[in-house]
Structure formats: C-alpha cells, structure tokens
Design a protein around this motif. Sequence first.
Motif, PDB file in Angstrom:
ATOM      1  N   SER A  84     -12.577  63.656 -10.217  1.00 25.56           N
ATOM      2  CA  SER A  84     -12.625  63.113  -8.857  1.00 25.56           C
ATOM      3  C   SER A  84     -13.524  63.945  -7.949  1.00 25.56           C
ATOM      4  CB  SER A  84     -11.206  63.066  -8.263  1.00 25.56           C
ATOM      5  OG  SER A  84     -10.621  64.365  -8.283  1.00 25.56           O
ATOM      6  N   LYS A  85     -13.574  65.258  -8.192  1.00 26.12           N
ATOM      7  CA  LYS A  85     -14.308  66.157  -7.303  1.00 26.12           C
ATOM      8  C   LYS A  85     -14.469  67.493  -8.015  1.00 26.12           C
ATOM      9  CE  LYS A  85     -14.324  67.165  -2.332  1.00 26.12           C
ATOM     10  NZ  LYS A  85     -13.539  67.039  -1.073  1.00 26.12           N
ATOM     11  N   ILE A  86     -15.483  68.258  -7.639  1.00 26.56           N
ATOM     12  CA  ILE A  86     -15.717  69.576  -8.237  1.00 26.56           C
ATOM     13  C   ILE A  86     -15.511  70.652  -7.173  1.00 26.56           C
ATOM     14  CG2 ILE A  86     -17.429  71.090  -9.318  1.00 26.56           C
ATOM     15  CD1 ILE A  86     -18.832  68.559 -10.357  1.00 26.56           C
ATOM     16  N   PHE A  87     -14.811  71.711  -7.563  1.00 24.21           N
ATOM     17  CA  PHE A  87     -14.636  72.882  -6.701  1.00 24.21           C
ATOM     18  C   PHE A  87     -15.225  74.089  -7.426  1.00 24.21           C
ATOM     19  CE2 PHE A  87     -11.563  69.813  -5.426  1.00 24.21           C
ATOM     20  CZ  PHE A  87     -11.585  69.879  -4.036  1.00 24.21           C
ATOM     21  N   ILE A  88     -16.143  74.781  -6.765  1.00 25.28           N
ATOM     22  CA  ILE A  88     -16.842  75.907  -7.377  1.00 25.28           C
ATOM     23  C   ILE A  88     -16.377  77.195  -6.710  1.00 25.28           C
ATOM     24  CG2 ILE A  88     -19.073  76.938  -7.895  1.00 25.28           C
ATOM     25  CD1 ILE A  88     -20.314  74.142  -7.744  1.00 25.28           C
ATOM     26  N   LEU A  89     -15.784  78.085  -7.506  1.00 26.23           N
ATOM     27  CA  LEU A  89     -15.281  79.358  -6.997  1.00 26.23           C
ATOM     28  C   LEU A  89     -16.318  80.447  -7.243  1.00 26.23           C
ATOM     29  CD1 LEU A  89     -12.757  80.784  -5.748  1.00 26.23           C
ATOM     30  CD2 LEU A  89     -12.132  81.413  -8.094  1.00 26.23           C
ATOM     31  N   VAL A  90     -16.670  81.171  -6.184  1.00 29.05           N
ATOM     32  CA  VAL A  90     -17.656  82.242  -6.267  1.00 29.05           C
ATOM     33  C   VAL A  90     -17.166  83.429  -5.437  1.00 29.05           C
ATOM     34  CG1 VAL A  90     -19.663  80.733  -6.604  1.00 29.05           C
ATOM     35  CG2 VAL A  90     -18.925  81.288  -4.283  1.00 29.05           C
ATOM     36  N   ASP A  91     -17.829  84.587  -5.585  1.00 22.57           N
ATOM     37  CA  ASP A  91     -17.680  85.663  -4.608  1.00 22.57           C
ATOM     38  C   ASP A  91     -19.006  85.786  -3.857  1.00 22.57           C
ATOM     39  OD1 ASP A  91     -19.449  87.228  -6.166  1.00 22.57           O
ATOM     40  OD2 ASP A  91     -17.807  88.254  -7.200  1.00 22.57           O
ATOM     41  N   GLU A  92     -19.097  86.747  -2.940  1.00 21.38           N
ATOM     42  CA  GLU A  92     -20.314  86.830  -2.118  1.00 21.38           C
ATOM     43  C   GLU A  92     -21.554  87.145  -2.959  1.00 21.38           C
ATOM     44  OE1 GLU A  92     -18.524  91.026  -1.958  1.00 21.38           O
ATOM     45  OE2 GLU A  92     -17.832  88.953  -2.099  1.00 21.38           O
ATOM     46  N   ASN A  93     -21.373  87.845  -4.086  1.00 16.10           N
ATOM     47  CA  ASN A  93     -22.516  88.187  -4.934  1.00 16.10           C
ATOM     48  C   ASN A  93     -23.002  86.995  -5.744  1.00 16.10           C
ATOM     49  OD1 ASN A  93     -22.509  90.985  -4.177  1.00 16.10           O
ATOM     50  ND2 ASN A  93     -20.720  91.263  -5.484  1.00 16.10           N
TER      51      ASN A  93
END
Length: 355
Positions: A31-40
């Motif tokens: 249904s949707k994509i969520f992308i988890l990142v840090d500041e780097n």
Amino acid sequence: MDSISANNSLIHFNAICYKALNEHLEKHNFSKIFILVDENTHQHCLPVFLEKLKTDLAFEIIEIESGEINKTIETCVGVWNALSDLDADRKSLMINIGGGVITDLGGFVACTFKRGIAYVNVPTTLLSMVDASVGGKTGVDLGALKNQIGVISDPDLVLIDTQFLDSLPQNQMRSGLAEMLKHGLITGTDYWNKFLDLSKLSMEDLDTLIYESVLIKRNVVQEDPYENGLRKTLNFGHTLGHAIESYFLSNPKKETLLHGEAIVVGMILACYISSRLTGFSKEDTNYIKQLFINYYGKVSIDKTEYAPIMDLLKYDKKNNHGNINFVLLEAIGKTKIDCQVDDAIIEEAFDYYML
C-alpha cells in the motif's frame, strides 16, 4: 555474484539489488513504502537508492539519529508513532537503509507494528552487510545492555550494494572487518588466511570476501535459526566483547567503542581463555593478539575496570540456568560452545591483553 537464499529471505548483491527490489514491488500489493534512515544515510545513501527505485507507490522518509546510543525502545516508539501518523497499514513495506542500528531497530519496528509488516534491509556499513542485516535478528538495547529486547524475523530481501562503502569512515570499515575475522576464526584457515595481509586486498577482493562472509553466516543460521547450538559459534568474542562495549557505552569517562572494536578485544580474551581451557595453541593466541593490535591498536582497560565489566556478563543472551556461557576455540575452525570460565582466568585474560 549469485543471489543467496537464506531461510525466508533472498540476499542480492550490487547490480542485481535494484532489479530484484523493483520486481518485488511489482509482485506484491504493497500500500505504501516507509524508508528508515539516519542523518548519514539520508545524506549519502538515500539519493543513490531513490535513483534506482522504480515504483508509483507513495513513500515516506523517517529519520532517526545515528549511533548505538539511539538503539532504544524510545526510538522505536518515535518510529511507531510516525508510522501511525503517516497512515501505515498492514500492507505497508518498510525499507531500512543504514548500519546495524538501522537494520536491527527497523526490523524490530516492522515486525511488531500492527503485529508485523514486511521489511527490506539495505545495509550500508561493512558490519551490517556481513552480520547485522543477515540472519533475522532484530531488536534494541536495554539501557547500555546490548540487544536485550528483540525477535527473530526475516526480512523479505537484503540488498547489499558495496558502493555504499565508498562514503564509510575507516573506523567503521575496521569495525565490520572484525566480524569477518571472526568468521575466519570459527570456520577455518581457508577463509582466515585471506586476512593475514590486508595491504594486498583490492576492492574486488573485498566484494568476494563480503560474499563469502554472508555465505558463512547464512549456512550457520540456516542450520540453527534460533541459536540452540551451532549459531552460538557466531558469538565468539562477543561474551566479553559485548560487556566491554556496554561498559564503555555507559561510562561517561570512557570513549564509546564501535561494536567491532570491542569484539576484537573480546576475541583476543577468548583466544587466551581457549589456550588455558581447550588446548588452543598459545602460538596462535599470540599471533592473533599481535595481528589484531596491529590492525586496531589497544584499548586501555585498567585493573579496576575488570570487575564492573565482568559484572555485565550476567546479561549475556547465551546464559542459562545461572551459567555464563563462552564460545571458545580448540583450533582455528573448531569451536566449543557453552563453556564456563572461572573469574580468575577471565582476569588473567585481561592481564594478557594489556601486556
């Protein structure tokens, strides 16, 4: 490089990664994509990733702060709240782009949100490529205590693109190398001997070594996914290494150690203990100590710090029935699990390391 099947996951390398991901998105009705990142990884890796992402699905970026200090349940609550606020549902897909903190925490968030949503790991550090992102372990720390909360849950895909290593600092590269050295010590001289002169290694050689390390871990995890026996060997050096890492993390007077830096100390200590208890060669012990110190330098540990570090051993996840269980070596490539060690020998090991 051929893709690797690992339990319920597929691990893809370099050019194949993005083709495999885009096919996965076409095949499944997310249904949707969520992308988890840090500041780097937001700055250095996300733009590269998004260029290769071919989908009409809406996506949202969730950023957390980098570093082991942020691998906490509080950070998870923040990500869970963000998912809820952004209307994530059970058909959402989470993509974790980062090092071990991101893949461990992101995997835990995904497999607990609404009792589980699909997720993909995109490791961007050497450590996460060869260790953290492979094998299905997810979770967070409990205070300074490493990986106390978590579950074993496989991502749909692991995408290992070694171009992300181009932006990685040297200390982070060395941290990941520690797990590869561990793989050599626990599996045998064929792999171990490839690390005896790092000056001769090219980036192409490194790609091959990463592939071999992933295969080593996959083979162990496939035989023993829930760490009832063989998988415990992957904890060589980690019993004391995690205690040292936790001690340095919680002590404001000490400079925080990267995971691999602490594990290298733990492996030297475990080799010494092995030489005292299992007949592991003293010559090999001395050689390994010198090799590791040449690569990593020496961490300063005062005698007064032995006891508080050893007090942390009671939290090790391999413990049972009140016993602190070590993984030791009988020879390079021959391990012995569930070993109990007297405090006096552990103290001797610290003394040996500090000589």
